[in-house]
Scaffold this active site. Structure first.
Site, short mmCIF file in Angstrom:
data_model
loop_
_atom_site.label_atom_id
_atom_site.label_comp_id
_atom_site.label_asym_id
_atom_site.label_seq_id
_atom_site.Cartn_x
_atom_site.Cartn_y
_atom_site.Cartn_z
N GLU A 31 0.88 -1.26 -0.07
CA GLU A 31 -0.10 -0.17 0.07
C GLU A 31 0.88 1.29 -0.03
O GLU A 31 1.95 1.30 0.63
CB GLU A 31 -0.93 0.03 1.38
CG GLU A 31 -2.03 -1.20 1.30
CD GLU A 31 -2.77 -1.07 2.41
OE1 GLU A 31 -3.78 -1.87 2.39
OE2 GLU A 31 -2.36 -0.67 3.51
N CYS A 85 3.24 8.74 0.74
CA CYS A 85 3.78 7.78 1.86
C CYS A 85 4.13 6.51 1.15
O CYS A 85 3.26 5.81 0.66
CB CYS A 85 3.01 7.58 2.99
SG CYS A 85 3.39 6.34 4.27
N CYS A 143 6.29 -6.24 7.62
CA CYS A 143 7.45 -5.72 8.50
C CYS A 143 7.93 -6.57 9.54
O CYS A 143 7.17 -7.52 9.86
CB CYS A 143 6.81 -4.40 9.26
SG CYS A 143 8.05 -3.43 10.15
N CYS A 146 6.34 -3.48 16.00
CA CYS A 146 6.00 -2.50 17.11
C CYS A 146 4.57 -2.81 17.35
O CYS A 146 3.60 -2.94 16.88
CB CYS A 146 5.95 -1.42 16.34
SG CYS A 146 7.72 -0.67 15.89
N CYS A 160 1.55 -0.66 16.03
CA CYS A 160 1.27 -0.47 14.53
C CYS A 160 0.69 -1.55 13.81
O CYS A 160 1.00 -2.72 14.14
CB CYS A 160 2.78 -0.21 14.06
SG CYS A 160 2.94 0.03 12.40
N CYS A 169 -1.14 6.94 9.55
CA CYS A 169 -0.02 6.56 10.15
C CYS A 169 -0.30 5.19 11.08
O CYS A 169 -0.99 5.21 11.95
CB CYS A 169 0.61 7.50 11.26
SG CYS A 169 1.96 7.17 11.65
#
Length: 407
Positions: free
Chosen positions: A118, A131, A138, A142, A145, A377
């Protein structure tokens, strides 16, 4: 109680490898493509310049449009290569104008099923920010997130990173003489389309250092896409050994995903902190090449209710950053399905910001954008994790081989 055993999934069809696209390639990559079709070394330099201009300045999608190149060479290029962009499998538009694209990359090898990632375009009064992602999934996990809940599949190639900007410009009509495609969002404020790029999408950019570095070289080249390095920000969760190299080799702006002022809390929020604690991270920031008041580091701090938002933590944040030219981006937490965190109350965010501001730091509160389409975010998460059983097995085998080599 009886248990039903699901039938074994049918073997997935092998991916169809299409002709390679030249979009996203470096100058060296274009030279290699010309060599493949027999262009002499003497001629390649001139031809690379021509291809570069047509692909990155004009954004052409068909070799026949390259009128400064001979018909014979255009035909040879078209027979061996394409100018295809990644497939846009979904496009969502937020009520605030933010756009999120789900992009399917073509397979890069016999074992690749074609990655989905994305990227998000955020139009504002004075800029248009894209962005971009640097990895599929990932590896950092975290806890606040959404992207961190998706396992890492692989790094994106240089071409795949550059292609995200190419898709955005193509969808927005952001090339010279281009008519925006039907339904595309076009800013009405004088033509500000994609003016800034932030590596804040899926993945940890510094774990794909070479791919990100080479992509930035393409994006910032003033004969093509022409985005200055001061308009490119690379955000890291704190891969300390690569921070100096980022400044020396890429020369971009730096953002640090900090989010906590104590190691015990940051260990929980950003597990990478166990390897590179706050003290080491801030020392690397102090030594960042080119650091100055004109090139400040942005420290990102997500506001989590009752977790990291006290007055004492605001004052400790100020103490930690003393002597570092910096600004502090306070990010209201953007919720996603299944999260255990809540966003800090607005008056608490304002109080935190006031303490930081009075200490002499710019402390803007980032306006949440695209929340209604999970484009804000920390909310990005592609559908790539829904891999077939076969693809998961292949991925696990690859990870085992990598672990064996590392051991």
């Amino acid at each position: 109680m009886s248990l039903s055993v699901p039938a074994s999934p049918a073997p997935a069809a092998e991916p169809v490898l299409r002709p390679a696209s030249l979009v996203g390639r470096t100058r060296a990559g274009l030279s290699d493509a010309l060599a493949e079709i027999g262009v002499s070394e003497k001629e390649r330099r001139m031809r690379v310049g021509q291809l570069w201009n047509w692909i990155y300045h004009y954004g052409v999608r068909d070799f026949s449009a390259m009128t400064t190149i001979s018909k014979v060479l255009r035909a040879a290029l078209a027979e061996r290569f394409t100018l295809d962009l990644p497939e846009v499998t979904a496009e969502q538009v937020s009520s605030d104008g933010t756009r999120k694209w789900l992009l399917r990359m073509p397979p890069v090898g016999a074992r690749d099923r074609g990655a989905e990632i994305e990227c998000v375009y955020i139009p504002e009064v004075d800029r248009g920010t894209l962005c971009v992602s640097s990895q599929v999934g990932c590896t950092l996990s975290c806890t606040f997130c959404h992207t961190g809940t998706q396992r890492l599949v692989r790094n994106l190639t240089t071409e795949e990173i550059v292609a995200q900007l190419m898709v955005a410009r193509d969808r927005l009509g952001d090339f010279p003489g281009r008519t925006p495609p039907e339904g595309a969002f076009v800013p009405n404020d004088g033509g500000r389309f994609v003016s800034n790029i932030v590596f804040m999408g899926m993945g940890e950019p510094l774990y794909n250092f070479d791919g990100v570095r080479d992509a930035i070289d393409v994006i910032s080249d003033n004969e093509g896409l022409s985005l200055g390095r001061r308009r490119i920000t690379v955000s890291t969760s704190g891969v300390v050994p690569q921070i100096e190299a980022l400044g020396a080799e890429m020369g971009t702006m730096l953002a640090i995903s900090l989010h906590a002022v104590r190691d015990d809390l940051r260990n929980e929020l950003v597990p990478l902190n166990k390897k590179y604690p706050i003290r080491d991270l801030l020392e690397a920031c102090r030594n960042y090449p080119g650091l100055s008041n004109a090139k400040r580091i942005t420290f990102e701090y997500v506001m989590l209710k009752g977790v990291n938002d006290s007055d004492a933590e605001a004052r400790e944040l100020v103490r930690l950053l003393k002597g570092i030219p910096a600004k502090i981006n306070l990010i209201p937490f953007n919720p996603w399905p299944g999260t255990r965190y809540e966003c800090s109350d607005w008056d608490r965010i304002e109080r935190f910001s006031e303490i930081v501001y009075r200490a002499g730091y710019a402390s803007p509160v980032r306006t949440p954008r695209g929340r209604d389409i999970l484009a804000a975010c920390g909310q990005l998460k592609s559908e790539t994790e829904k891999l077939s059983a076969r693809a998961r097995l292949m991925l696990e085998q690859s990870e085992a081989e990598a672990a064996a080599l590392a051991g």
